[in-house]
Motif scaffolding. Structure first.
Motif, PDB file in Angstrom:
ATOM      1  N   ASN A 109      27.897  19.388 -14.148  1.00  0.00           N
ATOM      2  CA  ASN A 109      28.768  20.020 -13.019  1.00  0.00           C
ATOM      3  C   ASN A 109      29.708  18.932 -12.440  1.00  0.00           C
ATOM      4  O   ASN A 109      30.051  19.040 -11.417  1.00  0.00           O
ATOM      5  N   GLY A 110      30.050  17.958 -13.173  1.00  0.00           N
ATOM      6  CA  GLY A 110      31.105  16.792 -12.788  1.00  0.00           C
ATOM      7  C   GLY A 110      30.530  15.658 -11.874  1.00  0.00           C
ATOM      8  O   GLY A 110      31.219  14.889 -11.409  1.00  0.00           O
ATOM      9  N   PHE A 111      29.036  15.544 -11.883  1.00  0.00           N
ATOM     10  CA  PHE A 111      28.607  14.458 -10.913  1.00  0.00           C
ATOM     11  C   PHE A 111      28.059  13.133 -11.852  1.00  0.00           C
ATOM     12  O   PHE A 111      27.921  13.422 -13.180  1.00  0.00           O
ATOM     13  N   ALA A 112      28.585  12.095 -11.268  1.00  0.00           N
ATOM     14  CA  ALA A 112      27.928  10.809 -12.075  1.00  0.00           C
ATOM     15  C   ALA A 112      26.405  10.688 -11.738  1.00  0.00           C
ATOM     16  O   ALA A 112      26.035  10.602 -10.304  1.00  0.00           O
ATOM     17  N   VAL A 113      25.533  10.688 -12.635  1.00  0.00           N
ATOM     18  CA  VAL A 113      24.125  10.691 -12.199  1.00  0.00           C
ATOM     19  C   VAL A 113      23.476   9.269 -12.787  1.00  0.00           C
ATOM     20  O   VAL A 113      23.453   8.967 -13.907  1.00  0.00           O
ATOM     21  N   SER A 114      22.628   8.561 -11.990  1.00  0.00           N
ATOM     22  CA  SER A 114      21.714   7.676 -12.568  1.00  0.00           C
ATOM     23  C   SER A 114      20.262   8.267 -12.313  1.00  0.00           C
ATOM     24  O   SER A 114      20.124   9.018 -11.544  1.00  0.00           O
ATOM     25  N   THR A 115      19.250   7.675 -13.080  1.00  0.00           N
ATOM     26  CA  THR A 115      17.896   8.335 -12.848  1.00  0.00           C
ATOM     27  C   THR A 115      16.954   7.191 -12.710  1.00  0.00           C
ATOM     28  O   THR A 115      17.240   5.891 -13.248  1.00  0.00           O
ATOM     29  N   ALA A 116      16.018   7.258 -11.995  1.00  0.00           N
ATOM     30  CA  ALA A 116      14.635   6.478 -11.776  1.00  0.00           C
ATOM     31  C   ALA A 116      13.346   7.377 -11.816  1.00  0.00           C
ATOM     32  O   ALA A 116      13.242   8.482 -11.545  1.00  0.00           O
ATOM     33  N   ARG A 117      12.381   6.641 -12.261  1.00  0.00           N
ATOM     34  CA  ARG A 117      11.052   7.155 -12.542  1.00  0.00           C
ATOM     35  C   ARG A 117      10.216   7.217 -11.020  1.00  0.00           C
ATOM     36  O   ARG A 117       9.270   7.836 -11.020  1.00  0.00           O
ATOM     37  N   ASP A 118      10.451   5.948 -10.221  1.00  0.00           N
ATOM     38  CA  ASP A 118       9.623   5.674  -9.214  1.00  0.00           C
ATOM     39  C   ASP A 118      10.530   4.958  -8.175  1.00  0.00           C
ATOM     40  O   ASP A 118      11.765   4.662  -8.434  1.00  0.00           O
ATOM     41  N   GLY A 119       9.731   4.512  -7.323  1.00  0.00           N
ATOM     42  CA  GLY A 119      10.297   3.676  -5.985  1.00  0.00           C
ATOM     43  C   GLY A 119      11.055   2.451  -6.727  1.00  0.00           C
ATOM     44  O   GLY A 119      12.206   1.981  -6.126  1.00  0.00           O
ATOM     45  N   ARG A 120      10.262   1.764  -7.605  1.00  0.00           N
ATOM     46  CA  ARG A 120      10.780   0.329  -7.872  1.00  0.00           C
ATOM     47  C   ARG A 120      12.055   0.666  -8.735  1.00  0.00           C
ATOM     48  O   ARG A 120      12.927  -0.237  -8.455  1.00  0.00           O
ATOM     49  N   GLU A 121      12.126   1.492  -9.737  1.00  0.00           N
ATOM     50  CA  GLU A 121      13.265   1.909 -10.406  1.00  0.00           C
ATOM     51  C   GLU A 121      14.606   2.510  -9.687  1.00  0.00           C
ATOM     52  O   GLU A 121      15.802   1.985  -9.801  1.00  0.00           O
ATOM     53  N   MET A 122      14.215   3.171  -8.359  1.00  0.00           N
ATOM     54  CA  MET A 122      15.138   3.710  -7.417  1.00  0.00           C
ATOM     55  C   MET A 122      16.006   2.215  -6.817  1.00  0.00           C
ATOM     56  O   MET A 122      17.158   2.219  -6.723  1.00  0.00           O
ATOM     57  N   TRP A 123      15.242   1.286  -6.400  1.00  0.00           N
ATOM     58  CA  TRP A 123      15.693   0.124  -5.762  1.00  0.00           C
ATOM     59  C   TRP A 123      16.551  -0.575  -6.614  1.00  0.00           C
ATOM     60  O   TRP A 123      17.481  -0.961  -6.402  1.00  0.00           O
ATOM     61  N   GLU A 124      15.906  -0.862  -8.027  1.00  0.00           N
ATOM     62  CA  GLU A 124      16.697  -1.569  -9.268  1.00  0.00           C
ATOM     63  C   GLU A 124      18.162  -0.737  -9.168  1.00  0.00           C
ATOM     64  O   GLU A 124      19.209  -1.352  -9.676  1.00  0.00           O
ATOM     65  N   ALA A 125      18.128   0.560  -9.390  1.00  0.00           N
ATOM     66  CA  ALA A 125      19.273   1.490  -9.532  1.00  0.00           C
ATOM     67  C   ALA A 125      20.275   1.190  -8.619  1.00  0.00           C
ATOM     68  O   ALA A 125      21.663   1.297  -8.865  1.00  0.00           O
ATOM     69  N   LEU A 126      19.845   1.197  -7.307  1.00  0.00           N
ATOM     70  CA  LEU A 126      20.715   1.026  -6.188  1.00  0.00           C
ATOM     71  C   LEU A 126      21.395  -0.232  -6.000  1.00  0.00           C
ATOM     72  O   LEU A 126      22.396  -0.115  -5.735  1.00  0.00           O
ATOM     73  N   GLU A 127      20.619  -1.032  -6.282  1.00  0.00           N
ATOM     74  CA  GLU A 127      21.198  -2.498  -6.457  1.00  0.00           C
ATOM     75  C   GLU A 127      22.053  -2.718  -7.261  1.00  0.00           C
ATOM     76  O   GLU A 127      23.233  -3.264  -7.366  1.00  0.00           O
ATOM     77  N   LYS A 128      22.013  -1.899  -8.480  1.00  0.00           N
ATOM     78  CA  LYS A 128      22.880  -2.029  -9.710  1.00  0.00           C
ATOM     79  C   LYS A 128      24.244  -1.113  -9.554  1.00  0.00           C
ATOM     80  O   LYS A 128      25.094  -1.844  -9.644  1.00  0.00           O
ATOM     81  N   ALA A 151      19.344  15.535 -13.980  1.00  0.00           N
ATOM     82  CA  ALA A 151      20.520  14.903 -14.738  1.00  0.00           C
ATOM     83  C   ALA A 151      21.726  15.634 -15.303  1.00  0.00           C
ATOM     84  O   ALA A 151      22.859  15.275 -15.277  1.00  0.00           O
ATOM     85  N   ARG A 152      21.318  16.345 -16.513  1.00  0.00           N
ATOM     86  CA  ARG A 152      22.252  17.041 -17.335  1.00  0.00           C
ATOM     87  C   ARG A 152      22.786  18.086 -16.699  1.00  0.00           C
ATOM     88  O   ARG A 152      24.047  18.322 -16.869  1.00  0.00           O
ATOM     89  N   LEU A 153      22.245  18.873 -16.111  1.00  0.00           N
ATOM     90  CA  LEU A 153      22.593  19.873 -15.228  1.00  0.00           C
ATOM     91  C   LEU A 153      23.685  19.367 -14.006  1.00  0.00           C
ATOM     92  O   LEU A 153      24.950  20.039 -13.929  1.00  0.00           O
ATOM     93  N   LEU A 154      23.362  18.123 -13.356  1.00  0.00           N
ATOM     94  CA  LEU A 154      24.464  17.592 -12.516  1.00  0.00           C
ATOM     95  C   LEU A 154      25.500  17.027 -13.307  1.00  0.00           C
ATOM     96  O   LEU A 154      26.792  17.116 -12.756  1.00  0.00           O
ATOM     97  N   ARG A 155      25.300  16.350 -14.259  1.00  0.00           N
ATOM     98  CA  ARG A 155      26.320  15.990 -15.237  1.00  0.00           C
ATOM     99  C   ARG A 155      27.409  16.850 -15.667  1.00  0.00           C
ATOM    100  O   ARG A 155      28.631  16.727 -15.523  1.00  0.00           O
TER     101      ARG A 155
END
Length: 88
Positions: free
Chosen positions: A21-40, A15-19
């Motif tokens: 280099n100009g990327f907007a980054v969200s993170t998730a620890r597993d599939g459940r958090e991934m779905w929450e982040a995608l919905e958000k 996340a830090r390396l991507l940020r």
């Protein structure tokens, strides 16, 4: 961009390396958090770890592909190519 990685150090480093280099980054620890982040917030790209706790990254990838056409890059610490990867 959404980074889905269960290893906290790796997740924060990516996340830090991507940020940095100009990327907007969200993170998730597993599939459940991934779905929450995608919905958000959605994502233009998902970096997805193959070896996640609970539902594997491969299973998460298959489920994500059924629901979305977001590009997915699979991350792995494995050193050999697996036949299941070729079938995706």
């Amino acid at each position: 961009m959404l980074v889905v990685e269960d290893d906290g150090e790796v997740r924060h480093l990516l996340a830090r390396l991507l940020r940095d280099n100009g990327f907007a980054v969200s993170t998730a620890r597993d599939g459940r958090e991934m779905w929450e982040a995608l919905e958000k917030a959605g994502a233009d790209l998902v970096l997805l770890d193959v070896m996640l706790p609970g539902m594997s990254g491969v299973e998460v990838c298959r489920e994500l592909r059924r629901e979305s056409s977001v590009p997915i890059i699979m991350l792995t610490a494995r050193t050999t190519e697996r036949s299941w990867l070729m079938k995706m």
